[in-house]
Design a protein around this motif. Structure first.
Motif, mmCIF file in Angstrom:
data_model
loop_
_atom_site.group_PDB
_atom_site.id
_atom_site.type_symbol
_atom_site.label_atom_id
_atom_site.label_comp_id
_atom_site.label_asym_id
_atom_site.label_seq_id
_atom_site.Cartn_x
_atom_site.Cartn_y
_atom_site.Cartn_z
ATOM 1 N N ALA A 1 45.667 14.591 74.802
ATOM 2 C CA ALA A 1 46.149 13.872 76.206
ATOM 3 C C ALA A 1 45.730 14.107 77.417
ATOM 4 N N ASP A 2 46.270 15.899 77.686
ATOM 5 C CA ASP A 2 45.779 16.529 78.500
ATOM 6 C C ASP A 2 44.588 15.937 79.248
ATOM 7 N N SER A 3 44.109 16.926 78.264
ATOM 8 C CA SER A 3 42.116 16.440 79.577
ATOM 9 C C SER A 3 42.123 14.728 80.017
ATOM 10 N N ALA A 4 43.091 13.873 79.000
ATOM 11 C CA ALA A 4 42.746 12.461 79.382
ATOM 12 C C ALA A 4 43.537 12.130 80.971
ATOM 13 N N ILE A 5 44.789 12.788 80.675
ATOM 14 C CA ILE A 5 45.759 13.152 81.833
ATOM 15 C C ILE A 5 44.913 13.747 83.621
ATOM 16 N N LYS A 6 44.346 14.951 83.466
ATOM 17 C CA LYS A 6 43.971 15.672 84.083
ATOM 18 C C LYS A 6 43.068 14.762 84.662
ATOM 19 N N HIS A 7 42.009 14.002 84.371
ATOM 20 C CA HIS A 7 40.685 13.477 84.945
ATOM 21 C C HIS A 7 40.830 11.679 85.021
ATOM 22 N N GLY A 8 42.377 11.492 85.199
ATOM 23 C CA GLY A 8 42.439 10.497 85.025
ATOM 24 C C GLY A 8 41.607 8.984 84.259
ATOM 25 N N LYS A 9 42.118 9.931 83.393
ATOM 26 C CA LYS A 9 41.843 8.812 82.183
ATOM 27 C C LYS A 9 42.303 7.882 80.704
ATOM 28 N N SER A 10 42.130 6.729 80.367
ATOM 29 C CA SER A 10 43.802 6.171 79.646
ATOM 30 C C SER A 10 43.499 7.033 78.073
ATOM 31 N N ILE A 11 44.054 6.834 77.422
ATOM 32 C CA ILE A 11 44.559 7.613 76.422
ATOM 33 C C ILE A 11 45.025 6.568 75.659
ATOM 34 N N SER A 12 44.377 6.730 73.971
ATOM 35 C CA SER A 12 45.402 6.362 73.030
ATOM 36 C C SER A 12 45.226 6.683 71.865
ATOM 37 N N VAL A 13 46.140 6.220 71.028
ATOM 38 C CA VAL A 13 46.000 6.720 69.903
ATOM 39 C C VAL A 13 46.039 5.139 68.540
ATOM 40 N N CYS A 14 44.869 5.802 68.070
ATOM 41 C CA CYS A 14 45.209 3.998 67.384
ATOM 42 C C CYS A 14 44.752 4.612 65.788
ATOM 43 N N GLY A 15 45.246 5.570 65.228
ATOM 44 C CA GLY A 15 44.878 6.312 63.696
ATOM 45 C C GLY A 15 46.782 5.263 62.925
ATOM 46 N N GLU A 16 46.648 5.611 62.410
ATOM 47 C CA GLU A 16 47.956 5.352 61.272
ATOM 48 C C GLU A 16 49.784 5.918 62.178
ATOM 49 N N MET A 17 49.356 7.156 62.793
ATOM 50 C CA MET A 17 50.724 8.191 63.626
ATOM 51 C C MET A 17 51.142 6.854 64.320
ATOM 52 N N ALA A 18 50.122 5.631 64.940
ATOM 53 C CA ALA A 18 50.287 5.026 65.805
ATOM 54 C C ALA A 18 51.394 3.312 65.618
ATOM 55 N N SER A 19 51.571 3.852 64.183
ATOM 56 C CA SER A 19 52.181 2.435 63.383
ATOM 57 C C SER A 19 53.135 3.298 62.817
ATOM 58 N N ILE A 20 53.970 4.314 62.400
ATOM 59 C CA ILE A 20 54.869 4.763 62.380
ATOM 60 C C ILE A 20 55.426 5.599 63.401
ATOM 61 N N PRO A 21 56.894 4.303 63.596
ATOM 62 C CA PRO A 21 57.911 4.691 64.614
ATOM 63 C C PRO A 21 58.475 5.639 64.787
ATOM 64 N N GLU A 22 58.511 7.266 63.759
ATOM 65 C CA GLU A 22 59.301 8.215 63.338
ATOM 66 C C GLU A 22 58.252 9.139 65.000
ATOM 67 N N TYR A 23 56.755 8.973 64.896
ATOM 68 C CA TYR A 23 55.910 9.656 65.232
ATOM 69 C C TYR A 23 56.126 9.221 66.920
ATOM 70 N N ILE A 24 56.253 8.001 67.233
ATOM 71 C CA ILE A 24 55.975 7.550 68.488
ATOM 72 C C ILE A 24 56.993 8.120 69.749
ATOM 73 N N PRO A 25 58.082 8.170 70.019
ATOM 74 C CA PRO A 25 58.794 9.545 70.423
ATOM 75 C C PRO A 25 57.927 10.140 71.104
ATOM 76 N N ILE A 26 57.130 11.272 70.452
ATOM 77 C CA ILE A 26 56.880 12.632 70.400
ATOM 78 C C ILE A 26 54.918 12.957 71.033
ATOM 79 N N LEU A 27 53.988 11.468 70.855
ATOM 80 C CA LEU A 27 52.952 10.877 71.125
ATOM 81 C C LEU A 27 53.408 10.587 72.739
ATOM 82 N N ILE A 28 54.235 9.640 73.046
ATOM 83 C CA ILE A 28 54.482 9.502 74.685
ATOM 84 C C ILE A 28 54.618 10.100 74.964
ATOM 85 N N GLY A 29 56.076 11.422 74.847
ATOM 86 C CA GLY A 29 56.288 12.613 74.883
ATOM 87 C C GLY A 29 54.591 13.721 75.741
#
Length: 575
Positions: free
Chosen positions: A490-518
């Motif tokens: 995520a840091d690498s993508a932000i540094k170079h102005g590129k979009s960063i996504s999570v497409c694995g199972e973690m993106a479908s689990i509500p408990e993990y969403i705050p830490i990913l967005i953070g």
């Protein structure tokens, strides 16, 4: 009172009395015809094919089809009716073997049905029901059958099928039926896909169903849990009524949530895309008001076939999908295949551990004709919509350079062949190999977006086979080592102005969403079933959350990470 457990095919709740739908076996005359009558019998068969086609086309032209899935299934049935091989076999049976028209149609279709059911691939075996549906349609016109299977069905009943056909599901929708039971059926069958699209609950494959359920038995059906309550008592009826009320409240809440922008409390936009495996799932983008498709798994094109899908077939598929959701993005992941999955098409050396072998882009680069056909098809389809290309199993920037070179080569070929294409297609890489995360700074400079595939990233980082029950407890998605790699990417993508996504199972689990967005993740690609829960959590996030996560030391123990997720960030997880 008895609770039966089956397999959930489509979510939803329904109550009513059992009605067994018995499809009477069509009695086919076996008499041979006089050779002089062959032409007249052939005309009868042609008439039945034509009338069947007219019946299906009338549904499309009338606009009564209620979903993209229903249109696709009708189109599949039309393709079967137009199949020249099927027609040739029927003609041969009548003019050479002197079978009567009904017998010829029946035997040709049964041969195709039996072949499909014999295939090892489950999805293709389930397609046999489409041929059976068309068989029944043609024979109905050929033999002037007018039997009404649904004469005893009304809104207070739960129909029970031996095996449901797509045409049965369309009829249930017309009758206002909310749920049904199928004794046999698969999740990827067209009947199940259509049930989910039309919001008709379904439970299938229930052991001992006939032992406990008779005609008229009161039933409560819960499609989400895959359960059926037989002869419910007052307590079960009250509980079910409460579930119906809760489901209605959730539906109303989701309808309001659908219209809200995907903004955190501090005003940052989080794009919520869907993961899909079949074109029939594309309707969910509009239904949920999602931002697009963040992962289209193209492997379905190979399922149950003995030939490779050519460029034209792929082009037509991608084109149709891109047009349907334009201007929203369709992110096409190139084939994530290995030789073990394509053994029916060509021989491939046996690999002791295919997950660490020749798969993903490694496999595609070693089979250049497959790569060429797919990338040319994508470049051509990109003229018709907002298509992005995503490469799986990229290990380092050299992989990406080689793929970019190939893409440029195929674009040049299309240019010189004067075939329309779009060479301004965004290119992204999946980050699912630890080396890709460690080298993400270089990758971010060379691509348009990064998408973290957490399923494989966890597996490769922790040396855990996620399909092995013996080590499943070691498969920890929030392990600090995994989170460090996600944060690094995520840091690498932000540094170079590129979009960063999570497409694995973690993106479908509500408990993990705050830490990913953070961590700075700006896009999530998730399963449709988790969409509203994930959206609500994303809307809960704020600047304080981001500061907490950014300042967290991921070099701590697992218990330290769990304290962050399940204690400090718990208030954000409310859905």
């Amino acid at each position: 009172m008895k609770i039966l457990k089956g397999t959930s095919m489509a979510d939803g709740l329904s109550s009513g009395k059992a009605v067994f739908i018995t499809v009477q076996e069509i009695v086919i005359p076996q008499d041979k015809i006089d050779p002089a009558r062959a032409e007249a019998e052939l005309e009868e068969a042609r008439r039945a094919f034509k009338e069947s086609k007219t019946q299906l086309l009338s549904v499309l032209e009338s606009g009564t089809a209620e979903s993209y899935e229903q249109i696709e299934i009708i189109s599949t049935h039309l393709d079967i009716l137009d199949d020249p091989e099927i027609k040739n076999f029927v003609e041969t049976a009548i003019t050479k073997e002197y079978d009567n028209a009904a017998s010829a149609v029946n035997e040709v279709f049964l041969s195709a049905i039996n072949h499909l059911r014999s295939l090892k691939n489950k999805m293709m075996a389930e397609r046999a029901t489409d041929f059976d549906d068309v068989r029944s349609l043609i024979l109905g016109h050929l033999m002037q059958m007018e039997e009404d299977l649904f004469k005893d069905v009304d809104e207070d009943t739960i129909p029970i099928f031996e095996e449901a056909f797509p045409s049965h599901i369309s009829r249930l929708k017309e009758l206002g039926i909310n749920g049904y039971i199928a004794k046999h059926g698969g999740y990827t069958s067209h009947a199940s896909i259509l049930s989910r699209a039309l919001k008709i609950a379904c439970v299938s494959n229930i052991p001992d169903l006939d032992k406990y359920v008779k005609e008229g038995t009161p039933l409560l059906l819960d499609g989400e849990s895959g359960t059926v309550v037989v002869d419910p008592d007052s307590e079960q009826l009250e509980f079910f009524a409460q579930k119906l009320q809760i489901a209605e409240l959730i539906k109303e809440k989701n309808e309001r949530l659908r219209e809200r922008e995907n903004l955190t409390k501090d005003g940052d936009r989080v794009l919520l895309n869907l993961n899909i495996s079949l074109p029939e799932e594309l309707d969910a983008v509009d239904e949920l008001n999602a931002d697009g498709v963040g992962l289209f798994r193209t492997e379905f094109l190979f399922m149950g076939r003995d030939t490779l899908p050519d460029e034209e077939e792929q082009y037509q598929t991608y084109k149709k999908m891109a047009e349907q959701i334009a201007p929203k993005p369709l992110t096409i992941r190139t084939f994530d295949l290995g030789g073990d999955k394509l053994s029916d098409i060509f021989e491939s050396p046996h690999e002791e551990n295919p997950n660490l072998g020749n798969r993903g882009i490694r496999f595609m680069l070693s089979h250049p004709q497959m790569l060429k056909a797919q990338l040319r098809a994508i470049l051509r389809a990109a003229v018709h919509g907002n298509i992005r290309i995503m490469f799986p199993m990229v290990a380092d920037v050299e992989d990406l350079w080689e793929l970019r070179h190939k893409l440029k080569q195929y674009a040049d070929e299309l240019y010189y062949e004067d075939i329309p294409y779009n060479d301004d297609v965004q290119i992204g890489t999946m980050v699912e190999v630890p080396s890709a995360a460690i080298n993400s700074d270089l990758l971010a400079q060379e691509c348009d977006f990064l998408s973290i595939g957490t399923n494989d990233l966890v597996q490769y980082t922790l040396a855990v086979d996620r399909g092995n029950d013996q080590v499943h407890r070691f498969y920890i998605q929030h392990h600090p080592a995994v989170l460090k790699l996600i944060k690094m990417t995520a840091d690498s993508a932000i540094k170079h102005g590129k979009s960063i996504s999570v497409c694995g199972e973690m993106a479908s689990i509500p408990e993990y969403i705050p830490i990913l967005i953070g961590m700075g993740i700006t896009e999530l690609s998730l399963n449709a079933a988790a969409y509203y829960k994930v959206k609500q959590v994303a809307l809960n996030c704020d600047a304080e959350l981001k500061e907490t996560v950014q300042n967290f030391d991921f070099g701590v123990s697992l218990s330290g990470v769990e304290h962050l997720i399940y204690s400090q960030l718990k208030p954000y997880q409310e859905t």
